[in-house]
Design a protein around this motif. Structure first.
Motif, PDB file in Angstrom:
ATOM      1  N   LYS A  66      33.765  62.991  42.819  1.00  0.00           N
ATOM      2  CA  LYS A  66      34.863  63.395  41.938  1.00  0.00           C
ATOM      3  C   LYS A  66      35.463  64.713  42.411  1.00  0.00           C
ATOM      4  N   TYR A  67      36.800  64.791  42.293  1.00  0.00           N
ATOM      5  CA  TYR A  67      37.534  66.000  42.646  1.00  0.00           C
ATOM      6  C   TYR A  67      38.460  66.365  41.500  1.00  0.00           C
ATOM      7  N   LEU A  68      38.561  67.658  41.239  1.00  0.00           N
ATOM      8  CA  LEU A  68      39.487  68.196  40.260  1.00  0.00           C
ATOM      9  C   LEU A  68      40.746  68.604  41.004  1.00  0.00           C
TER      10      LEU A  68
ATOM     11  N   VAL B 127      41.486  64.456  37.352  1.00  0.00           N
ATOM     12  CA  VAL B 127      40.206  64.189  37.986  1.00  0.00           C
ATOM     13  C   VAL B 127      40.305  62.828  38.656  1.00  0.00           C
TER      14      VAL B 127
ATOM     15  N   ARG C 199      39.339  70.685  44.140  1.00  0.00           N
ATOM     16  CA  ARG C 199      37.997  71.247  44.028  1.00  0.00           C
ATOM     17  C   ARG C 199      36.991  70.136  43.760  1.00  0.00           C
TER      18      ARG C 199
ATOM     19  N   ILE D  90      33.896  68.425  42.135  1.00  0.00           N
ATOM     20  CA  ILE D  90      33.211  68.597  40.853  1.00  0.00           C
ATOM     21  C   ILE D  90      31.716  68.477  41.135  1.00  0.00           C
TER      22      ILE D  90
END
Length: 123
Positions: free
Chosen positions: A2-4, A87, A114, A116
């Motif tokens: 997962k990436y923000l 997300v 970013r 997660i």
């Protein structure tokens, strides 16, 4: 993984007095973003997305020498403000960069990616 995705907009372009009345440009950008979101829903890579309220209605909480204090607004000199976040859950950072590069090309505003930290972060 997962990436923000953090989306920024110029602070000067976001007028608190008209924050509830989006411009034609803002509506067009939102429509373009919704097309990206739909694509990610279809590929199974979309997790969530939210726009954020105007910085003028934010609250900042800080630890000071006299204790923890909550104050209205960000009270920092801002050139860009965080406007929204999303997300995504993709195979790797390269895929996240590919997605965000397309968004930035169309929308014109910078975005930050970013990772997660998952439950395996502390192990």
């Amino acid at each position: 993984m997962k990436y923000l995705l953090l989306s920024y907009t110029p602070a000067a372009a976001w007028d608190a007095a008209t924050a509830d009345t989006p411009s034609e440009e803002a509506l067009a950008a939102f429509a373009a973003y919704q097309r990206f979101e739909q694509e990610l829903i279809e590929t199974g890579e979309f997790v969530s997305s939210e726009g954020l309220g105007h910085p003028a209605v934010s609250t900042t909480v800080r630890r000071t020498s006299t204790g923890v204090v909550a104050t209205d607004g960000p009270f920092v000199e801002l050139k860009e403000v965080l406007a929204s976040f999303a997300v995504i859950d993709v195979d790797n950072q390269e895929r996240a960069v590919e997605i965000v590069s397309r968004m930035v090309e169309v929308l014109g505003e910078p975005m930050e990616i970013r990772p997660i930290m998952g439950t395996d972060f502390a192990t």
